[in-house]
Design a protein around this motif. Structure first.
Motif, short mmCIF file in Angstrom:
data_model
loop_
_atom_site.label_atom_id
_atom_site.label_comp_id
_atom_site.label_asym_id
_atom_site.label_seq_id
_atom_site.Cartn_x
_atom_site.Cartn_y
_atom_site.Cartn_z
N GLY A 1 11.32 16.91 -12.12
CA GLY A 1 9.95 16.47 -11.94
C GLY A 1 9.84 15.26 -11.05
O GLY A 1 10.79 14.50 -10.88
N VAL A 2 8.66 15.09 -10.47
CA VAL A 2 8.39 13.99 -9.55
C VAL A 2 7.09 13.31 -9.93
O VAL A 2 6.23 13.89 -10.60
CB VAL A 2 8.30 14.47 -8.08
N ALA A 3 6.96 12.06 -9.48
CA ALA A 3 5.72 11.30 -9.66
C ALA A 3 5.71 10.20 -8.61
O ALA A 3 6.72 9.96 -7.93
CB ALA A 3 5.64 10.71 -11.06
N GLU A 4 4.58 9.54 -8.49
CA GLU A 4 4.44 8.38 -7.61
C GLU A 4 3.61 7.34 -8.34
O GLU A 4 2.81 7.69 -9.22
CB GLU A 4 3.68 8.74 -6.32
N PHE A 5 3.82 6.09 -7.97
CA PHE A 5 2.93 5.04 -8.48
C PHE A 5 2.72 4.02 -7.39
O PHE A 5 3.52 3.87 -6.48
CB PHE A 5 3.46 4.41 -9.77
N ASN A 6 1.58 3.34 -7.49
CA ASN A 6 1.20 2.34 -6.50
C ASN A 6 1.58 0.95 -6.94
O ASN A 6 1.55 0.62 -8.13
CB ASN A 6 -0.31 2.40 -6.24
N VAL A 7 1.91 0.12 -5.97
CA VAL A 7 2.24 -1.28 -6.20
C VAL A 7 0.99 -2.15 -6.05
O VAL A 7 0.95 -3.28 -6.51
CB VAL A 7 3.33 -1.72 -5.18
N THR A 8 -0.06 -1.59 -5.45
CA THR A 8 -1.24 -2.35 -5.06
C THR A 8 -1.87 -3.15 -6.20
O THR A 8 -2.19 -4.33 -6.02
CB THR A 8 -2.30 -1.41 -4.45
N ASP A 9 -2.05 -2.53 -7.36
CA ASP A 9 -2.73 -3.22 -8.46
C ASP A 9 -1.91 -4.42 -8.96
O ASP A 9 -2.46 -5.48 -9.23
CB ASP A 9 -3.00 -2.25 -9.61
N THR B 1 0.82 -1.21 0.00
CA THR B 1 0.00 0.00 0.00
C THR B 1 0.85 1.27 0.00
O THR B 1 0.32 2.36 -0.14
CB THR B 1 -0.95 0.03 1.21
N LYS B 2 2.14 1.11 0.17
CA LYS B 2 3.05 2.26 0.19
C LYS B 2 3.45 2.60 -1.25
O LYS B 2 3.90 1.73 -2.00
CB LYS B 2 4.28 1.88 1.01
N PRO B 3 3.30 3.88 -1.67
CA PRO B 3 3.65 4.23 -3.05
C PRO B 3 5.16 4.30 -3.28
O PRO B 3 5.93 4.55 -2.35
CB PRO B 3 3.02 5.62 -3.23
#
Length: 167
Positions: free
Chosen positions: A87-95, A67-69
Motif C-alpha cells: 500500500g501507498v499514501a502521501e502526506f503534506n508537510v505544509t500544515d 509544498t512537496k508531499p
C-alpha cells in the motif's frame, strides 16, 4: 544545478500499522516495513509476521520545499524475491511548516493549532491535529493505504528547527 537549501527537518515517528494486508499467502503473514520518500529515502525496521506492527521508529527528513508531499509505502520483506508493496499514501508537510512559522512561545501545552479533515483528495483515515506539545509543533496522522484492500499507518510528525534558518 544547486540543491535547494534545507529550511527545517521533519521528524516522523512511524508509530504502527493497522490491519495491513497479508502479503505471504502461504504463511498467512507479512513482514512489513515503511519507506518514506522525500528527496531521499528512509525506512523503518522490519516487523516479522505481523499485520498490526508496532514500529515506533523515528525517521528524519530534511525539508527543502514544504509544498512537496512525502510519499509513504509499506512493503513486505521477502528473502528470495522482490519485496511486495502493501500500500501507498502521501502526506503534506505544509500544515506542520505553517504552524512552525507562528510565534507560539506563549501558547499553552496541548494547544490545537489546526485540524485537517479527511476528504477525497487526501489519505487521512480520521481528523489530523497540528498541536503545540512540549514546546514543539506536532501533527498526528492516520493514513489510509491505497492500492490495497485494507491497512493504515499511524504517524506523528514533529517540526525540527535548523539553527540559523528563519522561517
Amino acid at each position: 544545478m544547486a540543491s535547494e537549501p534545507v529550511i527545517g527537518k521533519l521528524s516522523v515517528r512511524v508509530v504502527r500499522g493497522h490491519n495491513l494486508v497479508i502479503a505471504d499467502p502461504l504463511t498467512h503473514t507479512s513482514d512489513p516495513y515503511v519507506v518514506l520518500c522525500y528527496g531521499s529515502q528512509v525506512k523503518t525496521s522490519v516487523q516479522k509476521k505481523n499485520a498490526n506492527p508496532l514500529w515506533n521508529d523515528v525517521l528524519v527528513l530534511p525539508v527543502t520545499n514544504p509544498t512537496k508531499p512525502v510519499k509513504l509505502e509499506v512493503f513486505d520483506e521477502d528473502k528470495f524475491t522482490a519485496d511486495d508493496s502493501m500500500g501507498v499514501a502521501e502526506f503534506n508537510v505544509t500544515d506542520t511548516y505553517d504552524a512552525a512559522k507562528l510565534d507560539l512561545k506563549h501558547a499553552s501545552d496541548g494547544t490545537r493549532i489546526k485540524t485537517i479533515y479527511p476528504v477525497g483528495t487526501n489519505y487521512l483515515g480520521g481528523e489530523s491535529h497540528v498541536s503545540w506539545k512540549n514546546g514543539k509543533v506536532v501533527q498526528d496522522l492516520i493514513l489510509k493505504l491505497k492500492n490495497v484492500d485494507s491497512g493504515s499507518v499511524v504517524l506523528q510528525l514533529e517540526w525540527v528547527h535548523v539553527p540559523g534558518v528563519t522561517l
